[in-house]
Design a protein around this motif. Sequence first.
Motif, PDB file in Angstrom:
ATOM      1  N   GLY A  28       0.826  -1.200   0.000  1.00  0.00           N
ATOM      2  CA  GLY A  28       0.000   0.000   0.000  1.00  0.00           C
ATOM      3  C   GLY A  28       0.863   1.254   0.000  1.00  0.00           C
ATOM      4  N   ARG A  29       0.228   2.354   0.056  1.00  0.00           N
ATOM      5  CA  ARG A  29       0.934   3.643   0.005  1.00  0.00           C
ATOM      6  C   ARG A  29       1.936   3.808   1.145  1.00  0.00           C
ATOM      7  NH1 ARG A  29      -2.053   9.455   0.069  1.00  0.00           N
ATOM      8  NH2 ARG A  29      -0.164  10.707   0.031  1.00  0.00           N
ATOM      9  N   PHE A  30       1.593   3.295   2.321  1.00  0.00           N
ATOM     10  CA  PHE A  30       2.447   3.492   3.484  1.00  0.00           C
ATOM     11  C   PHE A  30       3.041   2.194   4.013  1.00  0.00           C
ATOM     12  CE2 PHE A  30      -0.642   6.994   3.536  1.00  0.00           C
ATOM     13  CZ  PHE A  30       0.239   8.049   3.403  1.00  0.00           C
ATOM     14  N   THR A  31       3.005   1.134   3.229  1.00  0.00           N
ATOM     15  CA  THR A  31       3.525  -0.154   3.677  1.00  0.00           C
ATOM     16  C   THR A  31       4.560  -0.686   2.700  1.00  0.00           C
ATOM     17  OG1 THR A  31       1.761  -1.385   2.578  1.00  0.00           O
ATOM     18  CG2 THR A  31       1.383  -0.768   4.877  1.00  0.00           C
ATOM     19  N   LYS A  32       5.336  -1.638   3.164  1.00  0.00           N
ATOM     20  CA  LYS A  32       6.408  -2.223   2.379  1.00  0.00           C
ATOM     21  C   LYS A  32       5.901  -3.470   1.651  1.00  0.00           C
ATOM     22  CE  LYS A  32      11.070  -3.979   2.992  1.00  0.00           C
ATOM     23  NZ  LYS A  32      12.142  -4.236   3.935  1.00  0.00           N
ATOM     24  N   ALA A  33       6.151  -3.565   0.374  1.00  0.00           N
ATOM     25  CA  ALA A  33       5.742  -4.729  -0.411  1.00  0.00           C
ATOM     26  C   ALA A  33       6.649  -5.922  -0.096  1.00  0.00           C
ATOM     27  CB  ALA A  33       5.809  -4.406  -1.900  1.00  0.00           C
ATOM     28  N   GLY A  34       6.094  -7.128  -0.243  1.00  0.00           N
ATOM     29  CA  GLY A  34       6.887  -8.344  -0.106  1.00  0.00           C
ATOM     30  C   GLY A  34       7.048  -8.877   1.298  1.00  0.00           C
ATOM     31  N   VAL A  35       6.492  -8.190   2.299  1.00  0.00           N
ATOM     32  CA  VAL A  35       6.570  -8.645   3.685  1.00  0.00           C
ATOM     33  C   VAL A  35       5.619  -9.840   3.830  1.00  0.00           C
ATOM     34  CG1 VAL A  35       6.110  -8.004   6.089  1.00  0.00           C
ATOM     35  CG2 VAL A  35       7.201  -6.374   4.543  1.00  0.00           C
ATOM     36  N   PRO A  36       6.011 -10.882   4.585  1.00  0.00           N
ATOM     37  CA  PRO A  36       5.131 -12.044   4.756  1.00  0.00           C
ATOM     38  C   PRO A  36       3.749 -11.657   5.283  1.00  0.00           C
ATOM     39  CG  PRO A  36       7.310 -12.534   5.621  1.00  0.00           C
ATOM     40  CD  PRO A  36       7.296 -11.071   5.284  1.00  0.00           C
ATOM     41  N   ILE A  49       5.380 -15.719   7.956  1.00  0.00           N
ATOM     42  CA  ILE A  49       4.668 -16.750   7.215  1.00  0.00           C
ATOM     43  C   ILE A  49       4.017 -16.142   5.980  1.00  0.00           C
ATOM     44  CG2 ILE A  49       2.854 -18.491   7.279  1.00  0.00           C
ATOM     45  CD1 ILE A  49       3.107 -18.336  10.394  1.00  0.00           C
ATOM     46  N   GLU A  50       4.405 -16.643   4.826  1.00  0.00           N
ATOM     47  CA  GLU A  50       3.778 -16.261   3.565  1.00  0.00           C
ATOM     48  C   GLU A  50       2.759 -17.349   3.230  1.00  0.00           C
ATOM     49  OE1 GLU A  50       2.524 -14.187   0.550  1.00  0.00           O
ATOM     50  OE2 GLU A  50       4.109 -13.419   1.840  1.00  0.00           O
ATOM     51  N   LEU A  51       1.489 -16.982   3.166  1.00  0.00           N
ATOM     52  CA  LEU A  51       0.421 -17.943   2.898  1.00  0.00           C
ATOM     53  C   LEU A  51       0.150 -18.033   1.403  1.00  0.00           C
ATOM     54  CD1 LEU A  51      -1.982 -16.760   5.712  1.00  0.00           C
ATOM     55  CD2 LEU A  51      -0.579 -18.824   5.731  1.00  0.00           C
ATOM     56  N   LYS A  52       0.041 -19.263   0.919  1.00  0.00           N
ATOM     57  CA  LYS A  52      -0.254 -19.498  -0.497  1.00  0.00           C
ATOM     58  C   LYS A  52      -1.175 -20.697  -0.632  1.00  0.00           C
ATOM     59  CE  LYS A  52       2.371 -16.330  -2.309  1.00  0.00           C
ATOM     60  NZ  LYS A  52       1.759 -15.158  -2.894  1.00  0.00           N
ATOM     61  N   THR A  53      -1.949 -20.705  -1.710  1.00  0.00           N
ATOM     62  CA  THR A  53      -2.696 -21.904  -2.058  1.00  0.00           C
ATOM     63  C   THR A  53      -1.686 -22.923  -2.585  1.00  0.00           C
ATOM     64  OG1 THR A  53      -3.051 -21.179  -4.330  1.00  0.00           O
ATOM     65  CG2 THR A  53      -4.739 -20.543  -2.692  1.00  0.00           C
ATOM     66  N   LEU A  61      10.368 -10.833  -4.602  1.00  0.00           N
ATOM     67  CA  LEU A  61      10.481  -9.953  -3.439  1.00  0.00           C
ATOM     68  C   LEU A  61      10.076 -10.688  -2.161  1.00  0.00           C
ATOM     69  CD1 LEU A  61      11.184  -7.204  -2.319  1.00  0.00           C
ATOM     70  CD2 LEU A  61       8.867  -6.432  -2.926  1.00  0.00           C
ATOM     71  N   GLN A  62       9.047 -11.516  -2.244  1.00  0.00           N
ATOM     72  CA  GLN A  62       8.646 -12.316  -1.077  1.00  0.00           C
ATOM     73  C   GLN A  62       9.753 -13.304  -0.710  1.00  0.00           C
ATOM     74  OE1 GLN A  62       4.972 -13.739  -2.764  1.00  0.00           O
ATOM     75  NE2 GLN A  62       3.749 -12.318  -1.546  1.00  0.00           N
ATOM     76  N   GLU A  63      10.333 -13.971  -1.712  1.00  0.00           N
ATOM     77  CA  GLU A  63      11.449 -14.898  -1.459  1.00  0.00           C
ATOM     78  C   GLU A  63      12.611 -14.168  -0.794  1.00  0.00           C
ATOM     79  OE1 GLU A  63      12.621 -16.737  -5.122  1.00  0.00           O
ATOM     80  OE2 GLU A  63      10.751 -17.872  -5.303  1.00  0.00           O
ATOM     81  N   TYR A  64      12.916 -12.985  -1.292  1.00  0.00           N
ATOM     82  CA  TYR A  64      14.009 -12.183  -0.736  1.00  0.00           C
ATOM     83  C   TYR A  64      13.754 -11.880   0.749  1.00  0.00           C
ATOM     84  CZ  TYR A  64      16.887  -8.108   0.288  1.00  0.00           C
ATOM     85  OH  TYR A  64      17.753  -7.230   0.879  1.00  0.00           O
ATOM     86  N   ASN A  65      12.546 -11.421   1.066  1.00  0.00           N
ATOM     87  CA  ASN A  65      12.238 -11.075   2.453  1.00  0.00           C
ATOM     88  C   ASN A  65      12.247 -12.291   3.365  1.00  0.00           C
ATOM     89  OD1 ASN A  65      11.946  -8.190   2.526  1.00  0.00           O
ATOM     90  ND2 ASN A  65      10.140  -8.447   1.255  1.00  0.00           N
ATOM     91  N   LEU A  66      11.762 -13.436   2.900  1.00  0.00           N
ATOM     92  CA  LEU A  66      11.810 -14.663   3.704  1.00  0.00           C
ATOM     93  C   LEU A  66      13.267 -15.041   3.988  1.00  0.00           C
ATOM     94  CD1 LEU A  66       8.989 -16.735   1.957  1.00  0.00           C
ATOM     95  CD2 LEU A  66       8.862 -15.584   4.180  1.00  0.00           C
TER      96      LEU A  66
END
Length: 94
Positions: A28-36, A49-53, A61-66
């Motif tokens: 979002g405008r004030f949040t960081k992308a890719g955070v679990p 925890i990154e939730l996925k089906t 970016l998600q992989e990087y943050n994990l």
Amino acid sequence: MTEAEFQKQVQEFLRRQGVWYVKYWGGGRFTKAGVPDLLCCVNGWFVGIELKTETGRVSKLQEYNLTKIQESGGQAFVLRPSGFKAFKEFIEGK
């Protein structure tokens, strides 16, 4: 099962276990992308925890943050419905 349905199951389980967690909405405008999706404290451990089906894809970016969470001494992983039983055992300390 949708990711939202799975997220609800995971959050309810965490609540029943007395685990502190926050659902993070990134990008979002004030949040960081890719955070679990879920940031938790479990028995003194920081857990992301990154939730996925079963077919959901993890972004670079998600992989990087994990990876960065793990390099910093925390626990971080992608949780899918097929791994929910093992996750419960991890949280319960079994």
